[in-house]
Design a protein around this motif. Structure first.
Motif, PDB file in Angstrom:
ATOM      1  N   PHE A 288     -38.287 -33.761 -57.336  1.00 55.54           N
ATOM      2  CA  PHE A 288     -39.366 -34.526 -56.715  1.00 55.54           C
ATOM      3  C   PHE A 288     -40.728 -34.069 -57.230  1.00 55.54           C
ATOM      4  CE2 PHE A 288     -39.485 -30.728 -54.085  1.00 55.54           C
ATOM      5  CZ  PHE A 288     -40.847 -30.560 -53.838  1.00 55.54           C
ATOM      6  N   THR A 289     -41.694 -34.972 -57.081  1.00 56.12           N
ATOM      7  CA  THR A 289     -43.118 -34.627 -57.216  1.00 56.12           C
ATOM      8  C   THR A 289     -43.797 -35.174 -55.970  1.00 56.12           C
ATOM      9  OG1 THR A 289     -43.002 -34.820 -59.627  1.00 56.12           O
ATOM     10  CG2 THR A 289     -45.191 -34.829 -58.627  1.00 56.12           C
ATOM     11  N   LEU A 290     -44.574 -34.316 -55.298  1.00 58.31           N
ATOM     12  CA  LEU A 290     -45.209 -34.684 -54.030  1.00 58.31           C
ATOM     13  C   LEU A 290     -46.706 -34.889 -54.227  1.00 58.31           C
ATOM     14  CD1 LEU A 290     -44.974 -34.927 -50.876  1.00 58.31           C
ATOM     15  CD2 LEU A 290     -45.482 -32.478 -50.797  1.00 58.31           C
ATOM     16  N   TYR A 291     -47.206 -36.033 -53.747  1.00 60.32           N
ATOM     17  CA  TYR A 291     -48.637 -36.344 -53.791  1.00 60.32           C
ATOM     18  C   TYR A 291     -49.137 -36.563 -52.362  1.00 60.32           C
ATOM     19  CZ  TYR A 291     -47.978 -37.330 -58.786  1.00 60.32           C
ATOM     20  OH  TYR A 291     -47.688 -37.246 -60.130  1.00 60.32           O
ATOM     21  N   VAL A 292     -50.316 -36.047 -52.075  1.00 59.85           N
ATOM     22  CA  VAL A 292     -50.972 -36.289 -50.786  1.00 59.85           C
ATOM     23  C   VAL A 292     -52.340 -36.883 -51.063  1.00 59.85           C
ATOM     24  CG1 VAL A 292     -51.826 -35.278 -48.637  1.00 59.85           C
ATOM     25  CG2 VAL A 292     -49.725 -34.395 -49.686  1.00 59.85           C
ATOM     26  N   ASN A 293     -52.558 -38.090 -50.564  1.00 60.95           N
ATOM     27  CA  ASN A 293     -53.814 -38.813 -50.788  1.00 60.95           C
ATOM     28  C   ASN A 293     -54.178 -38.861 -52.276  1.00 60.95           C
ATOM     29  OD1 ASN A 293     -54.169 -39.382 -48.044  1.00 60.95           O
ATOM     30  ND2 ASN A 293     -55.130 -37.396 -47.677  1.00 60.95           N
ATOM     31  N   GLY A 294     -53.153 -39.135 -53.075  1.00 58.88           N
ATOM     32  CA  GLY A 294     -53.363 -39.354 -54.498  1.00 58.88           C
ATOM     33  C   GLY A 294     -53.375 -38.122 -55.365  1.00 58.88           C
ATOM     34  N   ARG A 295     -53.340 -36.909 -54.765  1.00 59.76           N
ATOM     35  CA  ARG A 295     -53.383 -35.679 -55.551  1.00 59.76           C
ATOM     36  C   ARG A 295     -52.039 -34.964 -55.516  1.00 59.76           C
ATOM     37  NH1 ARG A 295     -58.338 -33.832 -57.271  1.00 59.76           N
ATOM     38  NH2 ARG A 295     -56.955 -32.559 -58.548  1.00 59.76           N
ATOM     39  N   LYS A 296     -51.592 -34.516 -56.662  1.00 60.97           N
ATOM     40  CA  LYS A 296     -50.333 -33.786 -56.757  1.00 60.97           C
ATOM     41  C   LYS A 296     -50.455 -32.431 -56.071  1.00 60.97           C
ATOM     42  CE  LYS A 296     -47.367 -31.702 -60.297  1.00 60.97           C
ATOM     43  NZ  LYS A 296     -47.185 -31.545 -61.757  1.00 60.97           N
ATOM     44  N   VAL A 297     -49.509 -32.108 -55.186  1.00 61.18           N
ATOM     45  CA  VAL A 297     -49.548 -30.827 -54.486  1.00 61.18           C
ATOM     46  C   VAL A 297     -48.310 -29.972 -54.728  1.00 61.18           C
ATOM     47  CG1 VAL A 297     -51.119 -31.624 -52.684  1.00 61.18           C
ATOM     48  CG2 VAL A 297     -48.662 -31.871 -52.354  1.00 61.18           C
ATOM     49  N   SER A 298     -47.202 -30.580 -55.191  1.00 60.04           N
ATOM     50  CA  SER A 298     -46.005 -29.773 -55.426  1.00 60.04           C
ATOM     51  C   SER A 298     -44.999 -30.572 -56.247  1.00 60.04           C
ATOM     52  CB  SER A 298     -45.366 -29.351 -54.104  1.00 60.04           C
ATOM     53  OG  SER A 298     -44.253 -28.502 -54.318  1.00 60.04           O
TER      54      SER A 298
ATOM     55  N   ASP B 185     -56.932 -41.952 -42.064  1.00 57.21           N
ATOM     56  CA  ASP B 185     -55.735 -42.417 -42.758  1.00 57.21           C
ATOM     57  C   ASP B 185     -55.337 -41.477 -43.890  1.00 57.21           C
ATOM     58  OD1 ASP B 185     -55.628 -44.598 -41.099  1.00 57.21           O
ATOM     59  OD2 ASP B 185     -56.714 -45.914 -42.484  1.00 57.21           O
ATOM     60  N   ASN B 186     -54.032 -41.252 -44.024  1.00 56.52           N
ATOM     61  CA  ASN B 186     -53.476 -40.407 -45.073  1.00 56.52           C
ATOM     62  C   ASN B 186     -52.219 -41.068 -45.628  1.00 56.52           C
ATOM     63  OD1 ASN B 186     -54.812 -37.418 -44.811  1.00 56.52           O
ATOM     64  ND2 ASN B 186     -54.700 -38.403 -42.812  1.00 56.52           N
ATOM     65  N   THR B 187     -51.944 -40.795 -46.894  1.00 52.76           N
ATOM     66  CA  THR B 187     -50.725 -41.311 -47.525  1.00 52.76           C
ATOM     67  C   THR B 187     -50.006 -40.186 -48.255  1.00 52.76           C
ATOM     68  OG1 THR B 187     -51.686 -43.502 -47.832  1.00 52.76           O
ATOM     69  CG2 THR B 187     -49.769 -42.953 -49.175  1.00 52.76           C
ATOM     70  N   ILE B 188     -48.738 -40.024 -47.947  1.00 49.23           N
ATOM     71  CA  ILE B 188     -47.884 -39.069 -48.658  1.00 49.23           C
ATOM     72  C   ILE B 188     -46.914 -39.865 -49.518  1.00 49.23           C
ATOM     73  CG2 ILE B 188     -45.995 -37.418 -48.390  1.00 49.23           C
ATOM     74  CD1 ILE B 188     -47.386 -36.127 -46.184  1.00 49.23           C
ATOM     75  N   VAL B 189     -46.798 -39.459 -50.790  1.00 47.15           N
ATOM     76  CA  VAL B 189     -45.909 -40.128 -51.736  1.00 47.15           C
ATOM     77  C   VAL B 189     -44.983 -39.089 -52.353  1.00 47.15           C
ATOM     78  CG1 VAL B 189     -45.785 -41.323 -53.953  1.00 47.15           C
ATOM     79  CG2 VAL B 189     -47.465 -42.032 -52.247  1.00 47.15           C
ATOM     80  N   VAL B 190     -43.695 -39.415 -52.397  1.00 46.49           N
ATOM     81  CA  VAL B 190     -42.713 -38.575 -53.073  1.00 46.49           C
ATOM     82  C   VAL B 190     -42.106 -39.385 -54.216  1.00 46.49           C
ATOM     83  CG1 VAL B 190     -40.552 -37.304 -52.882  1.00 46.49           C
ATOM     84  CG2 VAL B 190     -42.168 -37.302 -50.965  1.00 46.49           C
ATOM     85  N   ILE B 191     -42.296 -38.916 -55.444  1.00 54.01           N
ATOM     86  CA  ILE B 191     -41.598 -39.501 -56.588  1.00 54.01           C
ATOM     87  C   ILE B 191     -40.267 -38.769 -56.678  1.00 54.01           C
ATOM     88  CG2 ILE B 191     -41.672 -40.025 -59.040  1.00 54.01           C
ATOM     89  CD1 ILE B 191     -43.877 -41.380 -57.401  1.00 54.01           C
ATOM     90  N   ALA B 192     -39.182 -39.462 -56.334  1.00 54.00           N
ATOM     91  CA  ALA B 192     -37.856 -38.837 -56.222  1.00 54.00           C
ATOM     92  C   ALA B 192     -36.967 -39.271 -57.375  1.00 54.00           C
ATOM     93  CB  ALA B 192     -37.215 -39.222 -54.898  1.00 54.00           C
ATOM     94  N   LYS B 193     -36.197 -38.318 -57.891  1.00 54.11           N
ATOM     95  CA  LYS B 193     -35.346 -38.607 -59.044  1.00 54.11           C
ATOM     96  C   LYS B 193     -33.944 -38.067 -58.823  1.00 54.11           C
ATOM     97  CE  LYS B 193     -35.015 -38.020 -64.070  1.00 54.11           C
ATOM     98  NZ  LYS B 193     -35.653 -37.473 -65.288  1.00 54.11           N
TER      99      LYS B 193
END
Length: 807
Positions: free
Chosen positions: A561-571, A592-600
């Motif tokens: 995974f790659t984790l993004y919080v409010n558009g910035r990569k954090v882990s 407002d906040n958005t968490i995104v996980v790019i999962a593979k």
């Protein structure tokens, strides 16, 4: 008379060609008069030295300066005869006479006769490479501590008396600030002062060093300076620089051995410690001396060997023995491309070969791949026979505790120490104790030398050379000063900037952690196992009603995974069996906040896949909020490309609800074992007030001496600057802090001004006010302790040298 009628040319031909040149009486005076200022002793202008015959024959970096067969063609003679102001030698002052030039030509033609053993200046001190274990002198007057035995002999040899011991209150204040960076609490100080046990100082040392969180968050300042790590600054926004904050914090709080730290920094086992060797990737064109390869050579040699390679990165050093080729050899160990050696930013046409500075201990294989070369370098640096590594580190610690290095400045480890026995004993004890940093600190602080009054310095104290006479007074670091102000006034901020999980795990707190997150994936998980290689985007948008004071998450994904919080990569991670603990407090905001996980998913065929996130967020309004992966998340079957740590544009359409995936037994075991521990650590660590070492630098910190850390800083300035004086007198940051502190303290309902002033002196100075001080404050404050009077009193005490310095 016939012989006098012979032509002069015939007469010359039958005479000896020339008398032998007298080196000592004819050549040495010429060279001393015209050339020695720039090219003898330690001076090597243009990379050229004639301090010894060997140095002269070796010549300059551009080739030999001597042509014995044709003295006129020697570069030495050419520049002496030159009329070009850019190259003539000497560049200023009287030129050489015709007779002097003739003597030099004859000297060259005679193959440079030289008096055996002669040097224009005694060769520079060369530190021993291997460790040395000195014999301890006999104890004097029952002062049996090994450091005191060495120093008592030193003082006797220099006809000096040992410094006077300090009292318990002075010791407690000094020790607290040195070991954990905080003032002692008044109640704890009172308890220590009333204790009559003979070993109470030893117990206090052990107690402070066992406070792992306070220790780590204090020494973070020292190591951030030394490893040029910070939370903002050049390179972080563009992705040209990586923090090592999490790795460093974890290393300190678990007291990782210093040799292991060095190996993990030089040959990183993962991304968390990689930022040190990768340096700063400057944008645009950079000079040869600022490439990441040269930064590597400079950083490794300075941080761990106390060697300044900055000069040698441009040309052969003028100040010590290091050569351009040696700097580039070290740089080539890190380089992943052929490295052209540049002198003064101009290519020489020669290629660097990977090599380390002390081949006596072994050498790096230049044909090995870069990761293997780094491992070999790490092993050589921490080799048991490399005495320079432990000497460098213990010298830095002695300087921090005692106010002056045994070798000083501490990055001049080519300089002779004022006590080789003291330095070597500390280094050998350090290695004997498996490079345990806390044991070095214990060894130093338990000595009578440390527990002695600070030396009273005269303006010209070291004009005739340094002689040890006791510890030297030290100014508080910016972080120590600000932590002390926050402690006294109760004004520590609620939020920190360092992306770390504070504290250590409390087993009792682990039992109270309740997990509720679910594993999620896309539509492909509905029908069975998702396909190998599938990559998708998981998203959750949510609102926080107040500012965040602390927030941490545990994250994993089978497979990556790659984790993004409010558009910035954090882990990110590609090891699903190791959960990632991710601090979120620097990324989440009120609103407002958005968490995104790019999962593979990985594998060679369809296989189970899932992502898991569990986070706990504490808010400034005193409430908490959880964030978990569940059915409220949504997914998209594509993944946007990220750049320089930022998330690419997300699709506007095509989002669907996620599929909740049934947890596999192996997933359940993983979560139950790792997640509670990591979340408990985050919860416990956030209970302690935030420290200045965990914040980005502000104007007040910079004026107090905190560096921007674009470069390695091993010694901060000790003198008060005009900027600091102005900022302490009128700066908005300190003024606002004292105003808020006065408001906090005014709520305590002091019975009278004497009670407040007594508490303030005990808190800030660890002593009672004198009758004169108490009377002066009482007269200024009056009968009622107002908020303004508190603010004024705070400022007055904080400005005292007694507060701002460790004596």
């Amino acid at each position: 008379m016939f012989r006098y009628l012979l032509p002069f040319s015939i007469l010359i031909s039958v005479l000896p060609a020339r008398a032998a040149v007298d080196f000592a009486h004819q050549i040495v005076p010429i060279l001393k008069k015209h050339c020695a200022e720039c090219h003898a002793g330690d001076k090597k202008k243009g990379g050229f030295s004639f301090n010894t015959r060997e140095a002269l024959i070796e010549g300059s970096e551009n080739g030999s300066v001597i042509a014995k067969a044709s003295p006129d063609k020697s570069r030495l003679v050419e520049v002496i005869l030159s009329t070009d102001s850019d190259e003539q030698m000497p560049p200023k002052g009287d030129r050489l006479s015709a007779a002097e030039i003739a003597l030099l030509k004859n000297w060259i033609a005679e193959d440079l006769p030289w008096e055996q053993g002669f040097a224009f200046k005694k060769p520079a001190y060369e530190p021993p490479l291997k460790p040395r274990r000195p014999l301890l002198p006999a104890a004097v007057e029952n002062r049996t501590h090994p450091l005191d035995r060495i120093l008592d002999q030193y003082l006797a040899d220099h006809h000096r008396e040992p410094p006077v011991p300090i009292d318990d209150a002075t010791f407690a204040r000094r020790l607290h600030l040195d070991l954990i960076g905080l003032l002692p609490e008044p109640a704890a100080l009172e308890k220590f002062l009333s204790d009559t046990a003979p070993d109470k100082r030893t117990k206090l040392i052990a107690s402070l060093l066992s406070n792992d969180q306070a220790y780590a968050e204090h020494w973070l300042t020292f190591w951030n300076d030394l490893l040029r790590n910070d939370y903002s600054g050049t390179g972080f926004i563009t992705g040209g620089r990586k923090q090592i904050s999490k790795w460093l914090y974890d290393s300190l709080i678990h007291n990782k051995p210093a040799d292991q730290m060095a190996r993990e920094l030089i040959a990183p086992p993962g991304d968390e410690s990689r930022g040190f060797i990768e340096g700063i990737k400057w944008r645009g064109e950079v000079s040869a001396g600022q490439t990441t390869e040269i930064q590597f050579a400079q950083s490794v040699s300075q941080s761990f060997l106390g060697i300044n390679m900055k000069c040698a990165s441009c040309h052969d050093s003028f100040i010590d023995r290091w050569k351009l080729d040696e700097a580039y050899g070290l740089a080539a160990i890190f380089s992943t491309r052929p490295l052209d050696i540049a002198r003064c930013d101009k290519p020489t046409g020669r290629m660097a070969q990977a090599s380390w500075l002390f081949p006596q201990l072994g050498q790096v294989d230049p044909k090995a791949a870069q990761p293997e070369r780094l491992k070999q370098l790490a092993a050589l640096l921490t080799h048991p026979e490399n005495g320079r590594f432990p000497r460098t580190l213990v010298n830095r610690l002695w300087h921090r505790l005692m106010g002056r290095g045994i070798v000083h400045p501490v990055d001049s480890m080519q300089t002779e120490p004022w006590s080789s026995d003291l330095l070597d004993y500390l280094a050998s004890d350090f290695s004997d104790n498996k490079y345990d940093l806390k044991k070095v600190l214990t060894l130093i602080t338990s000595s009578q030398a440390y527990q002695s009054q600070a030396e009273i310095l005269k303006p010209d104290a070291d004009s005739q050379g340094y002689v040890y006479a006791g510890p030297r007074s030290k100014r508080l670091t910016a972080e120590q000063f600000i932590d002390a102000v926050w402690t006294i006034t109760g004004t520590a901020p609620a939020k920190m900037d360092a992306p770390v999980m504070r504290g250590k795990v409390d087993p009792a707190a682990v039992k109270n952690i309740q997990l509720s997150a679910q594993w999620i994936w896309g539509d492909s998980a509905k029908a069975g196992a998702p396909p190998a290689g599938e990559t998708l985007t998981l998203r959750k948008t949510f609102t926080l009603p107040a500012a965040v004071t602390s927030a941490s998450a545990v994250v994993t994904c089978d497979n990556a995974f790659t984790l993004y919080v409010n558009g910035r990569k954090v882990s990110q991670s590609d090891d699903w069996q190791q959960m990632e603990a991710v601090p979120l407090h620097t990324s989440l905001v009120a609103g407002d906040n958005t968490i995104v996980v790019i999962a593979k998913n990985a594998g060679s065929g369809p296989n189970a896949a899932g992502a898991y996130v569990e986070a706990l967020v504490r808010l400034a309004n005193g409430k908490s909020q959880t964030l978990i992966t569940d059915s409220t998340w949504e997914f998209h079957p594509t993944a946007p490309a990220g750049k320089e740590g930022r998330l690419g544009a997300l699709p506007k359409k095509g989002w669907k609800p996620v599929t909740v995936v049934k947890s596999l037994p192996v997933w359940t075991a993983l979560i139950q074992k790792q997640a509670p521990v990591l979340l408990a650590q985050a919860a416990q660590g956030s209970l302690q007030p935030v420290r200045a070492s965990l914040l980005k630098s502000d104007f007040l910190m910079r004026s107090l001496g905190r560096p921007n850390r674009d470069q390695i800083v091993s010694m901060r300035p000790d003198d008060l600057t005009t900027l600091e004086a102005i900022d302490l007198a009128n700066g908005a940051i300190l003024t606002d802090t004292l105003s808020k502190g006065a408001q906090n303290l005014s709520a305590k309902n002091w019975p009278d001004s004497a009670a407040f002033i007594t508490w303030l002196y005990q808190s800030a100075l660890c002593r009672q006010p004198t009758s004169v001080e108490l009377s002066a404050f009482s007269s200024a404050i009056g009968e009622k302790v107002t908020q303004q009077a508190i603010a004024d009193s705070l400022w007055t005490v904080l400005m005292l040298p007694e507060f701002q310095r460790l004596r």
